[in-house]
Design a protein around this motif. Sequence first.
Motif, PDB file in Angstrom:
ATOM      1  N   GLU A  29      -3.367 -14.579 -12.598  1.00 25.26           N
ATOM      2  CA  GLU A  29      -4.280 -13.823 -11.798  1.00 25.26           C
ATOM      3  C   GLU A  29      -5.155 -13.248 -12.692  1.00 25.26           C
ATOM      4  OE1 GLU A  29      -3.109 -11.750  -8.235  1.00 25.26           O
ATOM      5  OE2 GLU A  29      -2.457 -13.317  -7.423  1.00 25.26           O
ATOM      6  N   HIS A  69       4.875  -1.564  -6.929  1.00 23.00           N
ATOM      7  CA  HIS A  69       4.315  -2.879  -6.607  1.00 23.00           C
ATOM      8  C   HIS A  69       3.873  -3.511  -7.596  1.00 23.00           C
ATOM      9  CE1 HIS A  69       4.392  -3.131  -2.377  1.00 23.00           C
ATOM     10  NE2 HIS A  69       3.315  -2.367  -2.183  1.00 23.00           N
ATOM     11  N   ALA A  72       0.271  -8.292  -8.787  1.00 24.25           N
ATOM     12  CA  ALA A  72      -0.098  -9.367  -8.198  1.00 24.25           C
ATOM     13  C   ALA A  72       0.136  -9.116  -6.508  1.00 24.25           C
ATOM     14  CB  ALA A  72       1.018 -10.568  -8.509  1.00 24.25           C
ATOM     15  N   GLU A  73       0.617  -7.959  -6.179  1.00 26.42           N
ATOM     16  CA  GLU A  73       0.783  -7.573  -4.865  1.00 26.42           C
ATOM     17  C   GLU A  73      -0.397  -6.506  -4.683  1.00 26.42           C
ATOM     18  OE1 GLU A  73       2.597  -8.568  -2.332  1.00 26.42           O
ATOM     19  OE2 GLU A  73       1.862  -7.100  -1.048  1.00 26.42           O
ATOM     20  N   LEU A  74      -0.455  -5.502  -5.230  1.00 24.98           N
ATOM     21  CA  LEU A  74      -1.565  -4.475  -5.268  1.00 24.98           C
ATOM     22  C   LEU A  74      -2.560  -4.897  -6.150  1.00 24.98           C
ATOM     23  CD1 LEU A  74      -2.537  -1.891  -3.897  1.00 24.98           C
ATOM     24  CD2 LEU A  74      -1.074  -0.814  -5.444  1.00 24.98           C
ATOM     25  N   ARG A  75      -3.638  -5.585  -5.887  1.00 25.02           N
ATOM     26  CA  ARG A  75      -4.423  -6.104  -6.843  1.00 25.02           C
ATOM     27  C   ARG A  75      -5.560  -5.285  -7.291  1.00 25.02           C
ATOM     28  NH1 ARG A  75      -5.358 -11.974  -3.673  1.00 25.02           N
ATOM     29  NH2 ARG A  75      -4.116 -13.341  -4.871  1.00 25.02           N
ATOM     30  N   GLY A 183       0.713   3.921  -6.190  1.00 26.82           N
ATOM     31  CA  GLY A 183       1.203   2.652  -5.373  1.00 26.82           C
ATOM     32  C   GLY A 183       1.843   1.554  -6.119  1.00 26.82           C
TER      33      GLY A 183
ATOM     34  N   HIS B 107       0.741  -0.625   2.262  1.00 25.46           N
ATOM     35  CA  HIS B 107       1.771   0.015   2.216  1.00 25.46           C
ATOM     36  C   HIS B 107       2.447  -0.039   0.919  1.00 25.46           C
ATOM     37  CE1 HIS B 107       1.907  -0.334   6.723  1.00 25.46           C
ATOM     38  NE2 HIS B 107       2.514   0.976   6.388  1.00 25.46           N
ATOM     39  N   SER B 108       3.207   0.927   0.153  1.00 27.68           N
ATOM     40  CA  SER B 108       3.942   1.028  -1.053  1.00 27.68           C
ATOM     41  C   SER B 108       4.993   0.158  -0.933  1.00 27.68           C
ATOM     42  CB  SER B 108       4.096   2.256  -1.373  1.00 27.68           C
ATOM     43  OG  SER B 108       5.345   2.927  -0.749  1.00 27.68           O
ATOM     44  N   SER B 139      -1.469  -8.207   4.195  1.00 22.26           N
ATOM     45  CA  SER B 139      -1.482  -6.796   3.807  1.00 22.26           C
ATOM     46  C   SER B 139      -0.681  -6.419   2.672  1.00 22.26           C
ATOM     47  CB  SER B 139      -0.944  -5.977   5.020  1.00 22.26           C
ATOM     48  OG  SER B 139      -1.304  -4.620   4.701  1.00 22.26           O
ATOM     49  N   VAL B 140      -1.242  -5.566   1.796  1.00 20.58           N
ATOM     50  CA  VAL B 140      -0.324  -5.120   0.586  1.00 20.58           C
ATOM     51  C   VAL B 140       1.046  -4.478   1.026  1.00 20.58           C
ATOM     52  CG1 VAL B 140      -0.383  -3.426  -1.052  1.00 20.58           C
ATOM     53  CG2 VAL B 140      -2.331  -4.965  -0.823  1.00 20.58           C
ATOM     54  N   GLY B 141       2.025  -4.747   0.773  1.00 25.21           N
ATOM     55  CA  GLY B 141       3.342  -4.185   0.877  1.00 25.21           C
ATOM     56  C   GLY B 141       3.861  -4.679   2.146  1.00 25.21           C
ATOM     57  N   SER B 142       3.451  -5.563   2.925  1.00 24.96           N
ATOM     58  CA  SER B 142       3.786  -6.341   4.116  1.00 24.96           C
ATOM     59  C   SER B 142       5.173  -6.811   3.998  1.00 24.96           C
ATOM     60  CB  SER B 142       3.032  -7.204   4.812  1.00 24.96           C
ATOM     61  OG  SER B 142       3.003  -8.529   3.995  1.00 24.96           O
ATOM     62  N   VAL B 176       1.213 -11.030  -2.980  1.00 23.28           N
ATOM     63  CA  VAL B 176       0.154 -11.204  -1.925  1.00 23.28           C
ATOM     64  C   VAL B 176      -0.292 -12.643  -1.892  1.00 23.28           C
ATOM     65  CG1 VAL B 176      -1.586 -10.162  -2.813  1.00 23.28           C
ATOM     66  CG2 VAL B 176      -1.133  -9.885  -0.196  1.00 23.28           C
TER      67      VAL B 176
END
Lengths: 361, 429
Positions: A29, A69, A72-75, A183, B107-108, B139-142, B176
């Motif tokens: 990414e 996170h 790649a999840e919390l970009r 986060g 969410h974290s 959604s982040v953390g889903s 995600v």
Amino acid sequence: MRLSLDDVHHLHAGALFNAPAVDHAWCAEEVARVLAHMEQYGEAPELLPVESLDPDDLVVSIGYVNKGHPIAELRPVGDEFVRCVELIEASLGQQVAGVMPLAAGNVNAISPLLPAIRLGLPVIDADPMGRIFPLVDQTVFTLKGLSVGPVAAVGALGESALFDVERPARGDKLLRAAADEFGGWAASATYPMTASTLAESGVIGSLSRLIRIGRILNLPLETDEKYDALRRSEGVKQIIRTRIGDTAWASQPARVGRNQRTDSVVLLENSQGRLVQLEVEDELLMLLVDGSVRAAVPDIITMLQPEENRVAELSDLWAGNSIDIVVMRAAEPWYTPEGMALAGPSAFGLLTGTAGKDAGR
Amino acid sequence: MHAVAVSRRGIQSWYSVDTADTSAEQVAQAFDSVLAQLLESDAGASQGAESVVSITFEVSELLRPDASSRVALVRIAPRAPIDAVHELRRQVDEFDPARIIHVSGGHSSFGDELVPLDTAQLRGIAASAPKGERYVITSVGSYVNTEHELAAGRIISEVAAPRSIDYSHSFYSNTVGIRERTALVNSAVLPGAEAVATTLGLVAGRRTPAARLYVTTNDGGCVPLARLSVNPVHSMYATKATQMVGASELQGVNTGRVLVVSQDSAFLGEVAEGAIVVGPGFRDPKGARLATKAANLAEYSHAAIAREPGYPVVISSEADEAAWQNERHPPRRAEVDLGALGAACSPLVDWVNRVVRVRTDEQFRQALAAAEARVRTRLVSFGAAPSSVRILESRAEAATFRHRSVVALRVRGIAERAAMDLSGVERSS
């Protein structure tokens, strides 16, 4: 030199080769963002040797520090590293003249490219590790007694922190705590130093080495031909080729003072029935074949998927897959007694008996 | 498409049709006709209908994206990207969203709220949105906490009159982009999948009301046909996996590898303890990673097969045998349709993938036990005998730079279906 699109692709391949265990999606990414920027705006990152800077110029390392996170999840939204550099500049009252990666591997080898373009700064061809180690303090700068701070951190929510800290081990703890509260990760700026200090203390030429490796990996050659080229160019040794018949994972609780669990993956090799064991803590720490240590940190242990001719990742360690495990020597400071104490097997709780004293040499 | 009917007397009917340009209705009509003939020839329609215990469908080729409606992607994250580069839009393809809506939230990895969901912003956007759009919400953390995705879905349902809503938390990944892509693909094929499931269900229900209906999945298993109307993406890439199940059954391979040569490809698969090995990652034909469990199949390569002798080669009935006459791997031509045989033999399957927070080994074992119990319960609800359920995998998934008390669990259970008489099929001893 200005990096071309091909150079970035090569850097990508080399960065994965140097650090295969971290989820490759993170790196992919980041590379996608860099390539999109280069194609959309016609701007390319500049890679320069440290000697091109004035001795008193300020250089800072930038990279992601994780706890929670993945990126790649919390970009990232795109302003995090720029703000880190601005925080360091405000703290020291001096403009930053160049940025280098926090580690020469995976996403952190790529992370300076876009901020450098946005800041109009060169990426300096050096780094603090010459590979990836799990902790921010596992650097050659720590071996030299240099300060990690001031340290800047910015998270995906836009929050920021500036830590007035000197000891690298404390820098890791503070950044890790910030990453948790932010986060999942903190974009960080660490180890601000002059270009002359970097030239004396850093791992020099690490990014151009990754580009060199990536160029070989991206050649239209058979895997064995690539090994020959990598052996000649970088001293890479192939340890074992395994067709995985079965796998077993064991996850152990994190030891006191460590961020991570240590995982152990055991592969049953099909053709000769050998047991191949990898010890993993964010990166591949040690390789054993039928119980004998074949390689250990600080050596760089990496994996390739010979049938698809690409760097393998942890998710490739699966029954039915072929994996080549290869080893490359790390930067020389890691093989000193001090280097072994900081990042050798015993630093990870491995081979604490006499058998491990020479592992990694 | 394949459809396989199994009766109490072990009689099986194989039905295969080229569905490249065929609608769900046409397939259903053809299936109805074949089913009617089968039942009439099986000692009278009434007795035949009652004796059919299950019908399994392999419908991958029927699952095509719906080009008639737009999809809007709602991305819930703490902050919106500062530019298009950081939006990370894929190259345009039939699954790409027509527009992306950024909404604050997320969410974290512990499931704690990072920032509140901006419901006012979402209501404003939804109020001016075109009616009848498909929506995908991420959604982040889903993967840990579904609250913001579900809340956003409620608002869109109330305000925007959507055609459908897909959620990324329906698919497990802690990336995600992978959940998002999977939900986009699922959304695109959902209208067609619903039509297929409904029409096949109606036909089968009319002709064989007592039969359980199943659909094959990408992992070489099968699930109740009703699942096709919810998560069709899990059945989109089932063709090769199902052929592999058929080939390993034909060869009598319980553990080992099999090379299958079909009309348009050759691929290697691994069987362990009677079940196809399923890898942790899957890439679709365009190279995009999807959050679906799929058989670990490798495209054939000469280098690989030369290095690793000793596994059987099965040539499907429609493939050319001439190129595979090789002393090391003498091929065997299948006299039956591998896909149909695979559909008949595919076990019921269920998975649990979830992230748990554990501090001790005891908590970890408890979490695994709970996941296994859930898999067993669901398989029995699918129609499996409790004694037939086997837990094939139960473990933590590998990850790096994660939180040290967060563990991803992976549990896979299968259940062989009621004994099937495969005596009509020539098998290896």
